[in-house]
Design a protein around this motif. Structure first.
Motif, PDB file in Angstrom:
ATOM      1  N   ALA A   1       0.831  -1.204   0.000  1.00 63.15           N
ATOM      2  CA  ALA A   1       0.000   0.000   0.000  1.00 63.15           C
ATOM      3  C   ALA A   1       0.869   1.258   0.000  1.00 63.15           C
ATOM      4  CB  ALA A   1      -0.919  -0.013   1.218  1.00 63.15           C
ATOM      5  N   GLN A   2       1.941   1.220   0.776  1.00 61.96           N
ATOM      6  CA  GLN A   2       2.829   2.372   0.846  1.00 61.96           C
ATOM      7  C   GLN A   2       3.493   2.644  -0.500  1.00 61.96           C
ATOM      8  OE1 GLN A   2       5.896   2.034   3.840  1.00 61.96           O
ATOM      9  NE2 GLN A   2       7.202   3.531   2.826  1.00 61.96           N
ATOM     10  N   PHE A   3       4.009   1.585  -1.134  1.00 55.33           N
ATOM     11  CA  PHE A   3       4.708   1.770  -2.404  1.00 55.33           C
ATOM     12  C   PHE A   3       3.749   2.121  -3.533  1.00 55.33           C
ATOM     13  CE2 PHE A   3       8.272  -0.279  -0.309  1.00 55.33           C
ATOM     14  CZ  PHE A   3       9.348   0.393  -0.861  1.00 55.33           C
ATOM     15  N   ILE A   4       2.563   1.560  -3.505  1.00 55.33           N
ATOM     16  CA  ILE A   4       1.590   1.884  -4.545  1.00 55.33           C
ATOM     17  C   ILE A   4       1.218   3.351  -4.464  1.00 55.33           C
ATOM     18  CG2 ILE A   4      -0.812   1.519  -5.260  1.00 55.33           C
ATOM     19  CD1 ILE A   4      -0.395  -1.452  -4.504  1.00 55.33           C
ATOM     20  N   GLU A   5       1.104   3.849  -3.241  1.00 61.87           N
ATOM     21  CA  GLU A   5       0.778   5.266  -3.075  1.00 61.87           C
ATOM     22  C   GLU A   5       1.912   6.142  -3.586  1.00 61.87           C
ATOM     23  OE1 GLU A   5      -0.384   8.452   0.461  1.00 61.87           O
ATOM     24  OE2 GLU A   5      -0.017   6.339   0.930  1.00 61.87           O
ATOM     25  N   GLU A   6       3.133   5.734  -3.294  1.00 63.53           N
ATOM     26  CA  GLU A   6       4.280   6.545  -3.702  1.00 63.53           C
ATOM     27  C   GLU A   6       4.570   6.413  -5.184  1.00 63.53           C
ATOM     28  OE1 GLU A   6       7.520   5.376  -1.293  1.00 63.53           O
ATOM     29  OE2 GLU A   6       6.695   6.211   0.557  1.00 63.53           O
ATOM     30  N   ALA A   7       4.297   5.246  -5.732  1.00 65.65           N
ATOM     31  CA  ALA A   7       4.651   5.003  -7.133  1.00 65.65           C
ATOM     32  C   ALA A   7       3.414   4.929  -8.008  1.00 65.65           C
ATOM     33  CB  ALA A   7       5.438   3.700  -7.238  1.00 65.65           C
ATOM     34  N   ASP A   8       2.368   5.678  -7.636  1.00 65.52           N
ATOM     35  CA  ASP A   8       1.119   5.651  -8.385  1.00 65.52           C
ATOM     36  C   ASP A   8       1.364   6.022  -9.832  1.00 65.52           C
ATOM     37  OD1 ASP A   8      -1.535   5.331  -8.854  1.00 65.52           O
ATOM     38  OD2 ASP A   8      -2.115   7.325  -8.120  1.00 65.52           O
ATOM     39  N   ASP A   9       0.741   5.297 -10.724  1.00 62.69           N
ATOM     40  CA  ASP A   9       1.003   5.439 -12.156  1.00 62.69           C
ATOM     41  C   ASP A   9       0.249   6.644 -12.714  1.00 62.69           C
ATOM     42  OD1 ASP A   9       1.922   4.954 -14.653  1.00 62.69           O
ATOM     43  OD2 ASP A   9       0.666   3.191 -15.039  1.00 62.69           O
ATOM     44  N   THR A  10       0.657   7.856 -12.305  1.00 65.98           N
ATOM     45  CA  THR A  10      -0.034   9.057 -12.759  1.00 65.98           C
ATOM     46  C   THR A  10       0.855   9.942 -13.616  1.00 65.98           C
ATOM     47  OG1 THR A  10       0.609  10.179 -10.721  1.00 65.98           O
ATOM     48  CG2 THR A  10      -1.531   9.078 -10.725  1.00 65.98           C
ATOM     49  N   ALA A  11       2.142   9.680 -13.601  1.00 62.31           N
ATOM     50  CA  ALA A  11       3.048  10.521 -14.374  1.00 62.31           C
ATOM     51  C   ALA A  11       2.826  10.310 -15.861  1.00 62.31           C
ATOM     52  CB  ALA A  11       4.500  10.181 -14.025  1.00 62.31           C
ATOM     53  N   PRO A  12       2.766  11.374 -16.635  1.00 64.91           N
ATOM     54  CA  PRO A  12       2.588  11.218 -18.087  1.00 64.91           C
ATOM     55  C   PRO A  12       3.787  10.541 -18.707  1.00 64.91           C
ATOM     56  CG  PRO A  12       3.125  13.498 -17.524  1.00 64.91           C
ATOM     57  CD  PRO A  12       2.879  12.781 -16.236  1.00 64.91           C
ATOM     58  N   ALA A  13       3.541   9.790 -19.772  1.00 67.00           N
ATOM     59  CA  ALA A  13       4.609   9.016 -20.405  1.00 67.00           C
ATOM     60  C   ALA A  13       5.746   9.913 -20.864  1.00 67.00           C
ATOM     61  CB  ALA A  13       4.043   8.214 -21.574  1.00 67.00           C
ATOM     62  N   GLN A  14       5.410  11.135 -21.348  1.00 69.77           N
ATOM     63  CA  GLN A  14       6.461  12.006 -21.860  1.00 69.77           C
ATOM     64  C   GLN A  14       7.386  12.525 -20.768  1.00 69.77           C
ATOM     65  OE1 GLN A  14       3.217  12.454 -22.150  1.00 69.77           O
ATOM     66  NE2 GLN A  14       2.560  14.584 -21.778  1.00 69.77           N
ATOM     67  N   ALA A  15       6.968  12.373 -19.482  1.00 65.19           N
ATOM     68  CA  ALA A  15       7.820  12.819 -18.378  1.00 65.19           C
ATOM     69  C   ALA A  15       8.926  11.828 -18.079  1.00 65.19           C
ATOM     70  CB  ALA A  15       6.975  13.042 -17.124  1.00 65.19           C
ATOM     71  N   LEU A  16       8.850  10.625 -18.639  1.00 65.22           N
ATOM     72  CA  LEU A  16       9.846   9.595 -18.413  1.00 65.22           C
ATOM     73  C   LEU A  16      10.858   9.573 -19.544  1.00 65.22           C
ATOM     74  CD1 LEU A  16       7.425   6.714 -17.329  1.00 65.22           C
ATOM     75  CD2 LEU A  16       8.739   8.224 -15.828  1.00 65.22           C
ATOM     76  N   PRO A  17      12.089   9.096 -19.285  1.00 69.70           N
ATOM     77  CA  PRO A  17      13.053   8.976 -20.388  1.00 69.70           C
ATOM     78  C   PRO A  17      12.580   7.957 -21.417  1.00 69.70           C
ATOM     79  CG  PRO A  17      13.865   7.893 -18.401  1.00 69.70           C
ATOM     80  CD  PRO A  17      12.629   8.640 -18.009  1.00 69.70           C
ATOM     81  N   GLY A  18      13.049   8.072 -22.641  1.00 70.01           N
ATOM     82  CA  GLY A  18      12.649   7.146 -23.693  1.00 70.01           C
ATOM     83  C   GLY A  18      13.149   5.740 -23.430  1.00 70.01           C
ATOM     84  N   PHE A  19      12.429   4.757 -23.953  1.00 73.06           N
ATOM     85  CA  PHE A  19      12.808   3.359 -23.753  1.00 73.06           C
ATOM     86  C   PHE A  19      14.167   3.068 -24.372  1.00 73.06           C
ATOM     87  CE2 PHE A  19      12.782  -1.121 -25.167  1.00 73.06           C
ATOM     88  CZ  PHE A  19      12.588  -1.742 -23.952  1.00 73.06           C
ATOM     89  N   GLY A  20      14.385   3.559 -25.588  1.00 74.64           N
ATOM     90  CA  GLY A  20      15.637   3.279 -26.285  1.00 74.64           C
ATOM     91  C   GLY A  20      16.849   3.824 -25.555  1.00 74.64           C
ATOM     92  N   ILE A  21      16.775   5.100 -25.128  1.00 73.91           N
ATOM     93  CA  ILE A  21      17.924   5.707 -24.463  1.00 73.91           C
ATOM     94  C   ILE A  21      18.140   5.090 -23.084  1.00 73.91           C
ATOM     95  CG2 ILE A  21      16.659   7.602 -23.355  1.00 73.91           C
ATOM     96  CD1 ILE A  21      20.153   7.762 -25.018  1.00 73.91           C
ATOM     97  N   THR A  22      17.050   4.653 -22.433  1.00 73.67           N
ATOM     98  CA  THR A  22      17.182   4.002 -21.125  1.00 73.67           C
ATOM     99  C   THR A  22      17.924   2.680 -21.246  1.00 73.67           C
ATOM    100  OG1 THR A  22      15.136   5.021 -20.329  1.00 73.67           O
ATOM    101  CG2 THR A  22      15.923   3.082 -19.144  1.00 73.67           C
ATOM    102  N   VAL A  23      17.478   1.834 -22.185  1.00 74.81           N
ATOM    103  CA  VAL A  23      18.121   0.535 -22.384  1.00 74.81           C
ATOM    104  C   VAL A  23      19.562   0.715 -22.840  1.00 74.81           C
ATOM    105  CG1 VAL A  23      18.069  -1.595 -23.739  1.00 74.81           C
ATOM    106  CG2 VAL A  23      15.944  -0.645 -22.828  1.00 74.81           C
ATOM    107  N   PHE A  24      19.793   1.694 -23.738  1.00 74.67           N
ATOM    108  CA  PHE A  24      21.150   1.942 -24.215  1.00 74.67           C
ATOM    109  C   PHE A  24      22.082   2.306 -23.061  1.00 74.67           C
ATOM    110  CE2 PHE A  24      24.308   5.191 -25.346  1.00 74.67           C
ATOM    111  CZ  PHE A  24      25.118   4.448 -26.191  1.00 74.67           C
ATOM    112  N   THR A  25      21.630   3.173 -22.168  1.00 75.73           N
ATOM    113  CA  THR A  25      22.471   3.602 -21.047  1.00 75.73           C
ATOM    114  C   THR A  25      22.791   2.444 -20.118  1.00 75.73           C
ATOM    115  OG1 THR A  25      21.435   5.799 -21.146  1.00 75.73           O
ATOM    116  CG2 THR A  25      22.685   5.262 -19.163  1.00 75.73           C
ATOM    117  N   ILE A  26      21.781   1.610 -19.845  1.00 78.43           N
ATOM    118  CA  ILE A  26      21.988   0.474 -18.947  1.00 78.43           C
ATOM    119  C   ILE A  26      22.926  -0.558 -19.557  1.00 78.43           C
ATOM    120  CG2 ILE A  26      20.834  -1.468 -17.802  1.00 78.43           C
ATOM    121  CD1 ILE A  26      18.362   0.329 -17.601  1.00 78.43           C
TER     122      ILE A  26
END
Length: 453
Positions: free
Chosen positions: A218-243
């Motif tokens: 419950a604590q983590f779901i509240e903190e990590a609620d899926d409300t952030a817009p997709a464009q606010a996150l880094p792109g999938f390609g650049i994320t995987v490339f960096t990792i």
């Protein structure tokens, strides 16, 4: 004091391992302190000169940490930047959309396999657990079905695949080629993670029923609620490339002789950037832009993230160093030579021996990293004396042994129990069995691979 010889050495080593298990598991002593005390007492008991015991232990600690401390620090910084930027969530969203909600257990295993490459198991677990909680709630899936594939993917990567510190140290100890090690580790690791993760989790989901109310979830779901817009996150390609950048650079360094003339400037440069420390350094620097500046973080924020990431690794680094010191005492006291004699007399395969030694240390210390680094130090001289041994496969066999039978002396055991809201019995039935499946399947696949290459 007269030095101890022969089978008596093995008896003292067995007593030392049992002492580690009892002191860590039963009396809940700090693993670092326990390793130091048992190492010194072992050296004294077997008759090592008293003025050499501490020197031997310090040499083991220094030899281990000289490389691993750099890898731990840089890898943790990379993981912290990924967490703060939302890169892990981006990977989760993309893969869940690709796999579909009915196959979230496969999505979680894949996420863990990718995210776990640059970070320790515990760090990867903390990064991914909010995602797992949210996925379980959003899809109405049990944490057994979602969480076990996650920890299986993290564990396989942690034990088998460079650039994880233990695997890198084993690569160095055995004189293995890092590029071929990564390739063979992927061949062995992917099916192993599939069997111990999604397939095993789907089976156990029918038998393990968890309470509906999980305060941590419950604590983590509240903190990590899926409300952030997709464009606010880094792109999938650049994320995987960096990792994956450190892995890519190490593969380039490994293949330098194939594309450039040996001992030329270009060849030396490719090998330099393919060095594990330099590869992780470059990836960390790149992450300061891709996960930092490009996401709107200023230099002060990036400095704070990197400073915060280093502190939690202190005890890990100390325990790993102490494990290296314990391994050095075992070698300098002559116990390794006694193991060689026993193994030679029993005609035990070097691959199986590497697995068995790692198994014993894993059960004793509860740490896969300590088990792999210590076992590699013990088995390396043996492997050097046996012609035809493939060091890359020996890295995999040792890593497989280091994952077996996680129990009450392993921090991972308690992480899974508490976060998944399981009883101790349920944790043994799921997490402990999962780890044992990984160990046995990886060994069998490694032995199979040894017959065809």
């Amino acid at each position: 004091m007269v030095p101890v010889t022969g089978t008596t050495l093995l008896l003292y080593a067995l007593i030392a391992v049992i002492a580690l298990v009892v002191l860590i598991a039963r009396f809940k002593l700090n693993p670092f302190i326990t390793l130091v005390v048992v190492s010194v007492l072992l050296g004294f008991s077997v008759g090592m000169p008293m003025n050499e015991i501490v020197k031997s232990f310090e040499a083991g600690v220094g030899g281990t940490l000289g490389h691993i401390a750099l890898v731990v620090g840089l890898g943790t910084m990379l993981g912290k930047m990924m967490a703060e930027s939302g890169g892990a969530e981006r990977i989760a969203r993309t893969l869940i959309a690709f796999f579909g909600e009915k196959n979230v257990h496969w999505a979680m295993a894949t996420i863990a396999f990718i995210v776990g490459l640059p970070v320790f198991f515990e760090v990867g677990f903390v990064l991914l657990i909010p995602i797992a909680f949210n996925i379980a709630q959003r899809t109405g899936t049990s944490m057994v079905k979602v969480g076990i594939p996650m920890v299986a993917g993290l564990s396989v990567v942690h034990g088998l695949i460079p650039p994880h510190p233990a695997a890198l140290l084993a690569v160095t100890a055995y004189g293995a080629d890092i590029g071929r090690t990564i390739l063979y580790a992927l061949i062995v690791g992917i099916p192993t993670a599939a069997i111990a993760g999604p397939i095993f989790a789907k089976l156990m989901d029918r038998h393990i029923k968890l309470p509906a109310d999980n305060p941590l979830a419950a604590q983590f779901i509240e903190e990590a609620d899926d409300t952030a817009p997709a464009q606010a996150l880094p792109g999938f390609g650049i994320t995987v490339f960096t990792i994956l950048l450190p892995v890519i650079l190490m593969l380039i360094g490994s293949g330098a002789d194939l594309v450039t003339t040996p001992k030329t400037w270009a060849n030396d440069f490719l090998k330099l950037i393919g060095n594990s420390v330099i590869a992780l350094l470059i990836a960390a620097l790149v992450s300061f832009y891709t996960f930092g500046k490009a996401r709107g973080f200023n230099r002060e924020a990036i400095l704070r993230f990197t400073n915060e990431s280093v502190a939690p690794t202190a005890i890990i680094t100390l325990v790993v160093g102490a494990g290296g010191g314990f391994g050095r005492i075992l070698r300098d006291s002559g116990i390794s030579n006694s193991i060689v004699e026993v193994a030679t007399g029993a005609n035990v395969s070097v691959l199986v021996l590497g697995w068995l030694v790692a198994v014993m240390i894993r059960i004793a210390t509860g740490s896969a990293t300590v088990a792999m680094t210590t076992a590699a130090g013990i088995v390396a001289p043996i492997a050097a004396s046996v012609p035809g041994t493939r060091p890359e496969l020996l890295v995999l066999a040792t890593g497989a042994g280091s994952l077996i039978l996680s129990h009450v002396n392993d921090a991972g055991f308690w992480l899974v129990k508490e976060y998944f809201n399981m009883t101790v019995a349920q944790t043994f039935k799921t997490w402990t069995v999962c780890e044992t499946i990984i160990s046995v399947v990886a060994l069998l696949l490694t032995l199979g691979l040894a017959t065809v290459i």
